[in-house]
Write an enzyme that holds these catalytic residues in place. Structure first.
Site, PDB file in Angstrom:
ATOM      1  N   LYS A 266      49.002  24.139  10.105  1.00  0.00           N
ATOM      2  CA  LYS A 266      50.266  24.152   9.360  1.00  0.00           C
ATOM      3  C   LYS A 266      50.231  25.257   8.307  1.00  0.00           C
ATOM      4  CE  LYS A 266      51.316  19.155   9.440  1.00  0.00           C
ATOM      5  NZ  LYS A 266      52.570  19.172  10.204  1.00  0.00           N
ATOM      6  N   ARG A 340      51.491  11.111  17.913  1.00  0.00           N
ATOM      7  CA  ARG A 340      51.872  10.432  19.160  1.00  0.00           C
ATOM      8  C   ARG A 340      50.658  10.186  20.041  1.00  0.00           C
ATOM      9  NH1 ARG A 340      55.955  15.219  20.498  1.00  0.00           N
ATOM     10  NH2 ARG A 340      55.946  15.189  18.232  1.00  0.00           N
TER      11      ARG A 340
END
Ligand code: BES
Ligand code: MN
Ligand code: ZN
Length: 484
Positions: A266, A340
């Site tokens: 990120k 996820r």
């Protein structure tokens, strides 16, 4: 802050500050009664008579014996959010002015207003200052809640205050967990915390970690955590009620203790608050710590996958393929879509057990905040009954959620090229394709998914919550578990 139900009347009460909520065009029985405290203060009676009770207005009145009375306006037929906010504002005022004890008087004893008072006060005074050498935060020693209702039951009053206190404390507990930095509350410490909870509240506890995860088939949880210094883990906690009369419910919470993004790193500005990425786990663990006190009638099992999504020589790579607990294979397209993966294995495990309902909570996608703003969570389910019961619980709890569709036209986004599935598609509908990915790993007929990426943290302080962790969803879950 000690919170209790009191039989004291407003004239003889020991607190030097009294709060009386006032509803616009309402009966306001307590506000009428409080006039007995103004026999030497005709000006106060006058001011009260002129008060309309608009939301956000607070009347500050002098009363007999040097006491002060605050009358917060709630507006017309106020909802729980307005109640809570008005109480929080008055309580903060009282604490800032160094009162140590406060009495609140209500028209009558009911769950809604008692909870609003206890929650407003408890949440409004919450601060996270463990790491400040010096801090002067507003606090109260005690809060007493009473009513002007004739023959109100002592037992009911005490019961309502006790339950609301446990609920509000669970929210603040969750805020603490979210606010703890990742170097203080990493995977190891989260496991310790779960073990402590299990001892304190007689929960069954099972921890699977490190190599054992891949050995047992949790290939996705293992993949997410393998780049970090501390190995990943899967914690299971089970609460069994004294007398079993409810359902068997599974609560799954995303526990990424820090999300650097992995090799798909990120940028700094997106990484800054990523200690928040275990908010789903924090919510679920906070609930587990409250069930015994609240005498929950359901059997509840928490599944909490824990990992740090870091860069390292062993970190999973884009293009890698891993086998999930369910058996389906997954190609990693973006290592930053890690939540996820963790949830997929946890949901798949939950599905092998005998649960009536499976619900997960996750700071899953930035796209969710793009869709709904940062103050509202998304809820997904194909089970309309469960969905509407959850929406109802959220409404009662005064928390903002909105349903989004498990849109089948986006299923192509997660179809794999090399493997069965890929872990992300393009950015359009990103919160939906993430939910669709999860759907591949559970029995969708009894599953509800909450994306809380936005509301898990407050970007700026409000009356009810400082900047940082919010404890969002704790109250909704507790309301839900109280319904049959
Ligand atoms: N933890 C983030 C989601 C998130 C973003 C939570 C902002 C709170 C605030 C999640 O793991 C993530 O990185 N999601 C990616 C998904 C993308 C790579 C498909 C995102 O939202 O950008
Ligand atoms: Mn991520
Ligand atoms: Zn994440």
């Amino acid at each position: 802050m000690k919170r209790s139900y009191t039989k004291e009347n407003c004239q003889s009460c020991s607190s030097r500050l009294i709060i009386v909520p006032f509803i616009m065009e309402g009966k306001n029985a307590a506000a009428r009664e409080i006039q007995r405290c103004f026999s030497n203060h005709p000006g106060s009676i006058q001011q009260l008579q002129n008060f309309e009770g608009r939301f956000k207005d607070i009347l500050n009145l002098e009363a007999d014996g040097g006491k002060t009375v605050l009358i917060p306006g709630l507006g017309k037929s106020p909802d729980v959010r307005k109640w809570r906010e008005a109480i929080a504002k008055s309580i903060t005022l009282a604490a800032n002015r160094k009162f140590s004890s406060v009495n609140i008087y209500l028209d009558d004893l009911n769950e809604r207003s008692v909870s609003a008072c206890v929650e407003g006060a408890t949440l409004g005074l919450y601060r996270f200052n463990r790491y400040k050498s010096k801090s002067n935060t507003p606090s109260l020693a005690q809060l007493k809640i009473g009513t002007v209702q004739q023959n109100a039951s002592n037992a009911l009053g005490s019961k309502l205050v006790k339950a609301a206190s446990a609920e509000a404390d669970a929210v603040n507990f969750c805020r603490d967990l979210v606010n703890e930095p990742a170097n203080q509350l990493g995977v190891t410490e989260m496991i310790e915390l779960a073990r402590d909870l299990s001892k304190q509240h007689q929960l069954r506890c099972k921890v699977t970690s490190g190599q054992m995860l891949s050995k047992k088939g949790f290939g996705l949880i293992h993949a997410v955590g393998k780049g970090a210094a501390v190995p990943p883990a899967l914690v299971e906690l089970t609460y069994t009620p004294e007398k079993m009369s409810g359902k068997k419910i599974a609560l799954v919470g995303k526990g990424v203790v820090f999300d650097a993004g992995g090799l798909c790193l990120k940028p700094a500005a997106s990484m800054i608050n990523m200690k928040t990425d275990m908010a789903g786990a924090a919510v679920v663990l906070s609930i587990m710590g409250a069930l015994r006190t609240l005498n929950c009638e359901h059997e509840v099992t928490a599944y909490v996958p824990l990992a740090e999504n870091a860069i390292g020589k062993d970190a999973m790579r884009p293009g890698d393929v891993y086998k999930s607990y369910l058996g389906k294979t997954v190609e990693i397209v973006n290592t930053d879509a890690e939540g996820r993966l963790l949830l997929a294995d946890a949901l798949a495990l939950a599905q092998t057990r005998d649960h009536d309902e499976i619900i997960d909570f996750a700071t899953l996608t930035g796209a969710c905040s793009v869709a709904l703003g940062k103050k509202r969570g998304a809820v997904f389910s194909d089970n309309q009954k469960m969905l509407s019961r959850w929406l109802d619980a959220a409404q009662k709890a005064g928390e903002l959620v909105w349903p989004l569709p498990l849109a089948s036209e986006l299923e192509n986004e997660i179809k794999g090229e090399v493997a069965d599935l890929k872990n992300c598609g393009d950015r359009f509908g990103g919160t939906i394709s993430a939910a669709l990915f999860l759907k591949q790993f559970t029995d969708a007929s009894k599953w509800v998914h909450f994306d809380i990426a936005g509301p898990a943290r407050n970007a700026a302080a409000s009356v009810l919550c400082p900047k940082g962790g919010t404890g969002f969803m704790v109250l909704t879950i507790l309301r839900y578990l109280q319904s049959k």
